[in-house]
Scaffold this motif. Sequence first.
Motif, mmCIF file in Angstrom:
data_model
loop_
_atom_site.group_PDB
_atom_site.id
_atom_site.type_symbol
_atom_site.label_atom_id
_atom_site.label_comp_id
_atom_site.label_asym_id
_atom_site.label_seq_id
_atom_site.Cartn_x
_atom_site.Cartn_y
_atom_site.Cartn_z
ATOM 1 N N THR A 19 0.830 -1.198 0.000
ATOM 2 C CA THR A 19 0.000 0.000 0.000
ATOM 3 C C THR A 19 0.868 1.252 0.000
ATOM 4 O OG1 THR A 19 -1.751 -1.151 1.173
ATOM 5 C CG2 THR A 19 -1.809 1.251 1.236
ATOM 6 N N PHE A 20 1.905 1.268 0.829
ATOM 7 C CA PHE A 20 2.810 2.416 0.890
ATOM 8 C C PHE A 20 3.529 2.603 -0.444
ATOM 9 C CE2 PHE A 20 7.059 4.183 1.725
ATOM 10 C CZ PHE A 20 6.675 5.420 2.208
ATOM 11 N N ALA A 21 3.977 1.513 -1.061
ATOM 12 C CA ALA A 21 4.705 1.593 -2.325
ATOM 13 C C ALA A 21 3.824 2.176 -3.431
ATOM 14 C CB ALA A 21 5.217 0.217 -2.720
ATOM 15 N N GLN A 22 2.529 1.897 -3.406
ATOM 16 C CA GLN A 22 1.630 2.408 -4.420
ATOM 17 C C GLN A 22 1.371 3.900 -4.254
ATOM 18 O OE1 GLN A 22 -1.791 -0.081 -4.037
ATOM 19 N NE2 GLN A 22 -0.911 -1.748 -5.235
ATOM 20 N N GLN A 23 1.636 4.446 -3.100
ATOM 21 C CA GLN A 23 1.351 5.847 -2.839
ATOM 22 C C GLN A 23 2.518 6.770 -3.175
ATOM 23 O OE1 GLN A 23 0.143 5.866 1.242
ATOM 24 N NE2 GLN A 23 -1.884 5.059 0.808
ATOM 25 N N LYS A 24 3.620 6.240 -3.651
ATOM 26 C CA LYS A 24 4.758 7.085 -3.974
ATOM 27 C C LYS A 24 4.445 7.921 -5.211
ATOM 28 C CE LYS A 24 8.315 4.230 -1.904
ATOM 29 N NZ LYS A 24 9.559 3.507 -2.105
ATOM 30 N N THR A 25 4.654 9.218 -5.075
ATOM 31 C CA THR A 25 4.372 10.133 -6.176
ATOM 32 C C THR A 25 5.542 11.076 -6.414
ATOM 33 O OG1 THR A 25 3.336 11.760 -4.720
ATOM 34 C CG2 THR A 25 1.872 10.107 -5.719
ATOM 35 N N GLY A 26 5.529 11.674 -7.572
ATOM 36 C CA GLY A 26 6.456 12.733 -7.937
ATOM 37 C C GLY A 26 5.656 13.787 -8.678
ATOM 38 N N THR A 27 6.329 14.774 -9.225
ATOM 39 C CA THR A 27 5.619 15.809 -9.958
ATOM 40 C C THR A 27 6.238 16.022 -11.339
ATOM 41 O OG1 THR A 27 6.948 17.538 -8.908
ATOM 42 C CG2 THR A 27 4.812 17.063 -7.917
ATOM 43 N N ILE A 28 5.381 16.476 -12.233
ATOM 44 C CA ILE A 28 5.811 16.899 -13.564
ATOM 45 C C ILE A 28 5.486 18.382 -13.670
ATOM 46 C CG2 ILE A 28 5.486 16.671 -16.055
ATOM 47 C CD1 ILE A 28 4.638 13.764 -15.575
ATOM 48 N N CYS A 29 6.463 19.158 -14.065
ATOM 49 C CA CYS A 29 6.285 20.598 -14.228
ATOM 50 C C CYS A 29 6.461 20.946 -15.708
ATOM 51 C CB CYS A 29 7.303 21.358 -13.380
ATOM 52 S SG CYS A 29 7.178 23.146 -13.569
ATOM 53 N N PHE A 30 5.390 21.438 -16.334
ATOM 54 C CA PHE A 30 5.456 21.896 -17.718
ATOM 55 C C PHE A 30 5.787 23.386 -17.707
ATOM 56 C CE2 PHE A 30 2.652 18.237 -18.178
ATOM 57 C CZ PHE A 30 3.184 17.627 -19.303
ATOM 58 N N ILE A 31 6.723 23.782 -18.565
ATOM 59 C CA ILE A 31 7.169 25.172 -18.636
ATOM 60 C C ILE A 31 6.977 25.680 -20.060
ATOM 61 C CG2 ILE A 31 9.157 26.720 -18.419
ATOM 62 C CD1 ILE A 31 10.290 24.649 -16.404
ATOM 63 N N SER A 85 2.525 16.700 -30.454
ATOM 64 C CA SER A 85 3.955 16.445 -30.614
ATOM 65 C C SER A 85 4.263 14.960 -30.424
ATOM 66 C CB SER A 85 4.752 17.256 -29.598
ATOM 67 O OG SER A 85 4.487 16.793 -28.282
ATOM 68 N N THR A 86 5.429 14.567 -30.850
ATOM 69 C CA THR A 86 5.884 13.206 -30.607
ATOM 70 C C THR A 86 5.974 13.006 -29.099
ATOM 71 O OG1 THR A 86 7.178 13.264 -32.640
ATOM 72 C CG2 THR A 86 7.743 11.562 -31.020
ATOM 73 N N PRO A 87 5.363 11.938 -28.569
ATOM 74 C CA PRO A 87 5.402 11.727 -27.119
ATOM 75 C C PRO A 87 6.834 11.553 -26.606
ATOM 76 C CG PRO A 87 3.788 10.290 -28.157
ATOM 77 C CD PRO A 87 4.584 10.920 -29.256
ATOM 78 N N LEU A 88 7.087 12.128 -25.455
ATOM 79 C CA LEU A 88 8.376 11.997 -24.787
ATOM 80 C C LEU A 88 8.163 11.109 -23.564
ATOM 81 C CD1 LEU A 88 11.350 12.922 -24.292
ATOM 82 C CD2 LEU A 88 10.393 14.823 -22.981
ATOM 83 N N THR A 89 8.922 10.030 -23.467
ATOM 84 C CA THR A 89 8.811 9.144 -22.316
ATOM 85 C C THR A 89 9.785 9.606 -21.245
ATOM 86 O OG1 THR A 89 8.201 7.292 -23.733
ATOM 87 C CG2 THR A 89 8.970 6.748 -21.524
ATOM 88 N N ILE A 90 9.256 9.780 -20.037
ATOM 89 C CA ILE A 90 10.064 10.243 -18.908
ATOM 90 C C ILE A 90 9.877 9.290 -17.734
ATOM 91 C CG2 ILE A 90 10.005 12.672 -19.564
ATOM 92 C CD1 ILE A 90 7.784 13.046 -17.441
ATOM 93 N N ILE A 100 9.587 19.744 -17.784
ATOM 94 C CA ILE A 100 9.379 19.588 -19.222
ATOM 95 C C ILE A 100 9.214 20.969 -19.842
ATOM 96 C CG2 ILE A 100 7.905 18.597 -21.026
ATOM 97 C CD1 ILE A 100 9.344 16.499 -19.286
ATOM 98 N N ASP A 101 10.058 21.270 -20.813
ATOM 99 C CA ASP A 101 10.004 22.536 -21.527
ATOM 100 C C ASP A 101 9.204 22.341 -22.803
ATOM 101 O OD1 ASP A 101 10.621 25.211 -22.109
ATOM 102 O OD2 ASP A 101 12.389 24.641 -23.267
ATOM 103 N N ILE A 102 8.255 23.242 -23.041
ATOM 104 C CA ILE A 102 7.511 23.232 -24.297
ATOM 105 C C ILE A 102 8.298 24.124 -25.244
ATOM 106 C CG2 ILE A 102 5.366 23.837 -25.447
ATOM 107 C CD1 ILE A 102 3.990 23.297 -22.729
ATOM 108 N N ALA A 103 8.886 23.515 -26.247
ATOM 109 C CA ALA A 103 9.808 24.227 -27.135
ATOM 110 C C ALA A 103 9.225 24.347 -28.542
ATOM 111 C CB ALA A 103 11.135 23.469 -27.197
ATOM 112 N N TRP A 104 9.495 25.481 -29.164
ATOM 113 C CA TRP A 104 9.087 25.721 -30.543
ATOM 114 C C TRP A 104 10.328 25.855 -31.404
ATOM 115 C CZ3 TRP A 104 4.284 26.236 -32.847
ATOM 116 C CH2 TRP A 104 3.192 26.175 -31.987
ATOM 117 N N ALA A 105 10.392 25.069 -32.456
ATOM 118 C CA ALA A 105 11.407 25.231 -33.498
ATOM 119 C C ALA A 105 10.603 25.251 -34.802
ATOM 120 C CB ALA A 105 12.414 24.106 -33.448
ATOM 121 N N ASP A 106 10.720 24.220 -35.617
ATOM 122 C CA ASP A 106 9.840 24.104 -36.782
ATOM 123 C C ASP A 106 8.444 23.697 -36.340
ATOM 124 O OD1 ASP A 106 11.924 24.727 -38.447
ATOM 125 O OD2 ASP A 106 12.461 22.644 -38.835
#
Length: 135
Positions: A19-31, A85-90, A100-106
């Motif tokens: 139960t404890f192992a299933q509760q482990k979380t982190g965060t994703i920050c989109f910029i 966009s092409t999915p990025l696996t993290i 995660i940076d949202i980047a513009w090029a082409d």
Amino acid sequence: MKTISVLLIALISLCSYKTFAQQKTGTICFIRANGYVGSMVNDKVYIDDSLVCKLKNKQYSIHTVPAGAHTVAVNPGGLSTQKRSTPLTITVEAGKTTYIDIAWADKVSCQELTANSATLKMQKLKQNNKCLSDK
């Protein structure tokens, strides 16, 4: 009787650990700190194919997710016919933030940033706490 008690304690410990192992979380920050390209429209950001936020230019958003592998992608907003966009696996580590940076090029894409680079970018940005609202 002693063996049954030991087995019972072991079973309870195993269940508690799982139960404890299933509760482990982190965060994703989109910029989203890009300049003029697409600055008037919201970019839609996705985690594991689920829309989690509509980010305007010069904003960032933070999302709590279970630790482990995730895919992130972005779709430019507006009347554009561009696709996601092409999915990025993290890999999100428990108790840590993945930036995660949202980047513009082409075209628009997602790129992972180091914490130092992200911190510098975020100083000039505003956090979006109402990701999916229209306000």
